[in-house]
Design a protein around this motif. Structure first.
Motif, PDB file in Angstrom:
ATOM      1  N   PHE A  89       0.843  -1.193   0.000  1.00  0.00           N
ATOM      2  CA  PHE A  89       0.000   0.000   0.000  1.00  0.00           C
ATOM      3  C   PHE A  89       0.879   1.245   0.000  1.00  0.00           C
ATOM      4  O   PHE A  89       1.794   1.371   0.822  1.00  0.00           O
ATOM      5  N   ARG A  90       0.609   2.130  -0.944  1.00  0.00           N
ATOM      6  CA  ARG A  90       1.306   3.407  -1.006  1.00  0.00           C
ATOM      7  C   ARG A  90       0.258   4.519  -0.904  1.00  0.00           C
ATOM      8  O   ARG A  90      -0.764   4.471  -1.589  1.00  0.00           O
ATOM      9  N   GLU A  93     -10.003  15.342  -3.992  1.00  0.00           N
ATOM     10  CA  GLU A  93     -10.261  14.178  -4.836  1.00  0.00           C
ATOM     11  C   GLU A  93      -9.424  13.001  -4.323  1.00  0.00           C
ATOM     12  O   GLU A  93      -8.196  13.050  -4.316  1.00  0.00           O
ATOM     13  N   LEU A  94     -10.132  11.948  -3.902  1.00  0.00           N
ATOM     14  CA  LEU A  94      -9.493  10.737  -3.406  1.00  0.00           C
ATOM     15  C   LEU A  94      -9.457   9.713  -4.538  1.00  0.00           C
ATOM     16  O   LEU A  94     -10.496   9.403  -5.137  1.00  0.00           O
ATOM     17  N   ALA A  95      -8.277   9.226  -4.849  1.00  0.00           N
ATOM     18  CA  ALA A  95      -8.101   8.243  -5.914  1.00  0.00           C
ATOM     19  C   ALA A  95      -7.513   6.964  -5.321  1.00  0.00           C
ATOM     20  O   ALA A  95      -6.513   7.001  -4.606  1.00  0.00           O
ATOM     21  N   VAL A  96      -8.176   5.836  -5.628  1.00  0.00           N
ATOM     22  CA  VAL A  96      -7.701   4.516  -5.198  1.00  0.00           C
ATOM     23  C   VAL A  96      -7.441   3.716  -6.472  1.00  0.00           C
ATOM     24  O   VAL A  96      -8.362   3.473  -7.261  1.00  0.00           O
ATOM     25  N   GLU A 109      -2.498   1.998  -4.645  1.00  0.00           N
ATOM     26  CA  GLU A 109      -2.083   3.389  -4.478  1.00  0.00           C
ATOM     27  C   GLU A 109      -3.286   4.239  -4.079  1.00  0.00           C
ATOM     28  O   GLU A 109      -4.331   4.202  -4.737  1.00  0.00           O
ATOM     29  N   VAL A 110      -3.123   5.011  -3.016  1.00  0.00           N
ATOM     30  CA  VAL A 110      -4.190   5.881  -2.509  1.00  0.00           C
ATOM     31  C   VAL A 110      -3.644   7.297  -2.419  1.00  0.00           C
ATOM     32  O   VAL A 110      -2.646   7.540  -1.744  1.00  0.00           O
ATOM     33  N   THR A 111      -4.295   8.236  -3.123  1.00  0.00           N
ATOM     34  CA  THR A 111      -3.871   9.637  -3.088  1.00  0.00           C
ATOM     35  C   THR A 111      -5.085  10.517  -2.770  1.00  0.00           C
ATOM     36  O   THR A 111      -6.227  10.193  -3.122  1.00  0.00           O
ATOM     37  N   ALA A 131     -10.436  -2.961  -3.786  1.00  0.00           N
ATOM     38  CA  ALA A 131      -9.068  -2.979  -4.311  1.00  0.00           C
ATOM     39  C   ALA A 131      -8.301  -4.186  -3.789  1.00  0.00           C
ATOM     40  O   ALA A 131      -7.546  -4.832  -4.532  1.00  0.00           O
ATOM     41  N   VAL A 132      -8.480  -4.532  -2.486  1.00  0.00           N
ATOM     42  CA  VAL A 132      -7.804  -5.706  -1.914  1.00  0.00           C
ATOM     43  C   VAL A 132      -8.317  -6.982  -2.558  1.00  0.00           C
ATOM     44  O   VAL A 132      -7.551  -7.901  -2.884  1.00  0.00           O
ATOM     45  N   LYS A 133      -9.639  -7.048  -2.776  1.00  0.00           N
ATOM     46  CA  LYS A 133     -10.257  -8.280  -3.280  1.00  0.00           C
ATOM     47  C   LYS A 133      -9.755  -8.619  -4.685  1.00  0.00           C
ATOM     48  O   LYS A 133      -9.527  -9.798  -5.012  1.00  0.00           O
TER      49      LYS A 133
END
Length: 485
Positions: free
Chosen positions: A361-362, A406-409, A399-401, A388-390
């Motif tokens: 995870f980043r 704005e949240l991007a996964v 990657e999570v920003t 995302a894990v599944k």
């Protein structure tokens, strides 16, 4: 008065509209008729006053005539035959300031007019410029129009006669007859107008309320049959048309809501059937083992118990998701408060790391504060990261920003085919490739609902090089608002 209002309110709407139209027209006709009568009356009186003024200007008074008349005062009323020629039309006499008895010019007057205070006031004034117009009465009861002026004698020894006024009068019989005829005509026209207004009001009420009747019939039909497919034809842009459009929109929304409810029940039944069937099968195997005394191998028994536990967990999760989605939006909201989105995302990341220890995870989370219901927002973040894990293979990166609200996964899984993207937020929808994985198909529906309630947007898109982007945009600020005092 309150009783009249209650009776009026108890009347049918048509009758009330017709009555209101009739009353409005009656008031308007009465006002116009009264104004017309007074205007005509003023014009007729003005003509009579002009005649009197002309006669008074053209009839000089000699000193000797005034003196002779005052000496013979009071005089008896003039009667036909007392003088040669036709009977005079005008009344002509003198009035004194200290006497109620008039002094009539017998040879020139049509009779005797009663003296009143206005005449005596003019006599006392002694001013030729002072004059008085009034309605009066003769000694034999006839109505006359009277002009009173200070008496001015012509000839030797002439001038203003002290405490004496000259009165000219003209009979009002023709004028009053004209006004009475006009009043009768206006009354007749007003009556016809009010009756016509009542009929027109009833016709207007029936015509105007016809769309309301259609709407009422439609509402009664829906209440009686629960048929939400009824639509009312809409014509024009008036209030009735707006009401019809609102009714059509309401029935369409109700029909859609009922369809969604039925679909939710059907989908829930379908989703519940699988864990319940598996749970029943496993429990029956355990029960048969106990009944027959044939022990299940320990390894198989542990597998059965693990399966039962997993199915019960999945069933509890499914029921929780159904309860969440079954509540109305207003009921599902908790208290709104300022929430640090970056902290919520960090807490969801910690839970995701426990569920996917084999993943990397980043994260890059900038501060962002939003107004939302905190528990629902945390659950939404967890659901997005669970997906995302599944779908991420072992050793892959997630990657999570969070930048500018704005949240991007991003995951590096197989991605979502383009033709499936429009369905990802539908309830119970699951990709064919994910149906073998645990889950109810409600997670993204709950996420979309939570984000929309917070005033934001959510979208899924293919990521370059494979995988999926989940983009959540929420309104807020990079700094927390000041605390209210």
């Amino acid at each position: 008065m309150p009783g009249v209002i209650r009776r009026f309110q108890a009347m049918p709407l048509r009758a009330r509209l017709a009555l209101l139209v009739a009353v409005a027209v009656a008031v308007a006709v009465a006002v116009v008729s009264t104004a017309c009568w007074f205007i005509v009356r003023g014009k007729l009186y003005a003509e009579v006053d002009a005649k009197l003024h002309s006669v008074s200007e053209g009839t000089p008074l000699r000193t000797m005539d005034i003196a002779a008349t005052l000496r013979g005062c009071p005089a008896a009323p003039v009667r036909q035959g007392q003088f040669d020629g036709p009977k005079p039309v005008y009344y002509w006499q003198l009035a004194r300031a200290d006497d109620d008895n008039p002094c009539v010019f017998a040879e020139y007057s049509a009779g005797t007019v009663l003296v009143d205070n206005d005449d005596r006031y003019v006599a006392r004034s002694g001013d030729p410029a002072v004059e008085s117009f009034r309605n009066g009465t003769t000694t034999d009861g006839k109505a006359v129009r009277v002009l009173t002026r200070a008496a001015v004698a012509q000839g030797p020894g002439g001038g203003v006669v002290e405490d004496t006024a000259v009165m000219f009068a003209f009979p009002l019989r023709e004028t009053e007859s004209t006004l009475n005829d006009l009043a009768l005509l206006l009354l007749l026209v007003s009556g016809i107008g009010v009756l016509g207004a009542g009929v027109a009001g009833l016709w207007v009420a029936r015509t105007g309320l016809r769309p309301v009747d259609r709407l009422t019939d439609a509402v009664e039909h829906v209440a009686r049959t629960e048929d939400l497919s009824v639509r009312i034809p809409v014509e024009g842009d008036d209030e009735i048309a707006r009401l019809s459009r609102s009714f059509n929109a309401m029935t369409a929304a109700l029909a859609s809501s009922r369809d969604l409810q039925q679909q939710l029940i059907a989908d829930a039944g379908h989703e519940l059937r699988t864990p319940l069937t598996s749970l029943r099968t496993n429990i029956e195997l355990l029960a048969r083992s106990e009944e027959t005394g044939r022990a299940i191998p320990p390894a198989d028994r542990r597998a059965l118990m693990a399966s039962v536990t997993a199915q019960m967990t999945e069933l509890a999760s499914l029921i929780g998701d159904l309860q969440e989605l079954s509540r109305p939006d207003a009921a599902s909201r908790g208290p709104l408060k300022v929430v640090a989105l970056h902290e919520v995302a960090e807490a969801a990341l910690e839970r995701a790391r426990l569920r996917g220890p084999e993943l990397v995870f980043r994260s890059d989370l900038e501060p962002w504060y939003v107004r939302a219901e905190q528990a629902a927002l945390e659950r939404a973040m967890v659901n997005v990261l669970d997906n995302a894990v599944k779908f991420s293979p072992s050793g892959a990166e997630v990657e999570v920003t969070l930048r500018g609200g704005e949240l991007a996964v991003r995951d590096h899984g197989p991605g979502i085919p383009a033709h499936e993207l429009p369905h990802v937020f539908e309830r119970f929808w699951r990709s064919p490739s994910a149906r073998s994985l645990p889950g109810s198909g409600l997670g993204l529906s709950i996420v979309a609902r939570t984000v929309q309630q917070a005033g934001g947007r959510i979208a899924l898109a293919p990521a370059p090089g494979g995988g999926t982007y989940a983009l959540i945009s929420l309104p807020g600020a990079a700094t927390p608002p000041p605390a209210s005092s």
